[in-house]
Design a protein around this motif. Structure first.
Motif, short mmCIF file in Angstrom:
data_model
loop_
_atom_site.label_atom_id
_atom_site.label_comp_id
_atom_site.label_asym_id
_atom_site.label_seq_id
_atom_site.Cartn_x
_atom_site.Cartn_y
_atom_site.Cartn_z
N LEU A 16 0.83 -1.21 0.00
CA LEU A 16 0.00 0.00 0.00
C LEU A 16 0.86 1.26 0.00
O LEU A 16 0.54 2.23 -0.69
CB LEU A 16 -0.93 0.00 1.21
N ASP A 17 1.94 1.25 0.78
CA ASP A 17 2.83 2.42 0.83
C ASP A 17 3.42 2.71 -0.55
O ASP A 17 3.52 3.87 -0.96
CB ASP A 17 3.96 2.21 1.84
N GLN A 19 2.07 2.11 -3.40
CA GLN A 19 1.02 2.63 -4.28
C GLN A 19 0.54 4.02 -3.87
O GLN A 19 0.11 4.80 -4.72
CB GLN A 19 -0.18 1.67 -4.28
N THR A 20 0.58 4.35 -2.57
CA THR A 20 0.00 5.62 -2.11
C THR A 20 1.03 6.72 -1.89
O THR A 20 0.65 7.87 -1.68
CB THR A 20 -0.78 5.38 -0.79
N ASP A 21 2.32 6.42 -1.95
CA ASP A 21 3.35 7.45 -1.76
C ASP A 21 3.22 8.57 -2.79
O ASP A 21 3.40 9.75 -2.45
CB ASP A 21 4.76 6.86 -1.84
N TRP A 23 0.67 9.83 -3.96
CA TRP A 23 -0.46 10.71 -3.62
C TRP A 23 -0.21 11.46 -2.31
O TRP A 23 -1.03 12.26 -1.88
CB TRP A 23 -1.74 9.92 -3.46
N ILE A 25 -0.01 9.97 0.64
CA ILE A 25 -0.76 9.29 1.70
C ILE A 25 0.15 8.26 2.35
O ILE A 25 0.84 7.50 1.68
CB ILE A 25 -2.01 8.58 1.12
#
Length: 98
Positions: A16-17, A19-21, A23, A25
């Motif tokens: 998740l990190d 994929q969301t870095d 953005w 988040i």
């Protein structure tokens, strides 16, 4: 899978990190609390647990038999055990009449 929840949590958080870095988040915590197993997986786990119980039972029986062999006792020889053997309510076991 069930025994490695912490590792799964860390792996999911890492994915998740990544994929969301982009953005901005940051995922603070991932925790797997409940896993629904399909019927086949549940049966396999139950079968494995039963096999482990049977294995432990065999080990206990072998150890008991080895101990009995060392002391010269047999399962049916309860009445021949030493007089100091006590049973319910602290009574001493009587010796068999010879």
């Amino acid at each position: 899978m069930l025994a490695e929840r912490d590792k799964l949590n860390a792996d999911i958080q890492e994915i998740l990190d990544q994929q969301t870095d982009a953005w901005g988040i940051k995922v603070a915590n991932i925790e797997i609390k409940d896993i629904d197993l399909n019927e086949n997986m549940a049966r396999a786990i139950a079968k494995q647990a039963e096999a482990e119980r049977l294995r432990r039972e065999k080990v206990i029986n072998v150890r008991r038999d080895n101990q009995d062999e060392k002391t010269g006792r047999r399962r049916g020889d309860f009445w021949l055990w030493p007089r100091s053997t006590t049973v319910r309510r602290g009574r001493k076991q009587p010796r068999p009449h010879a």
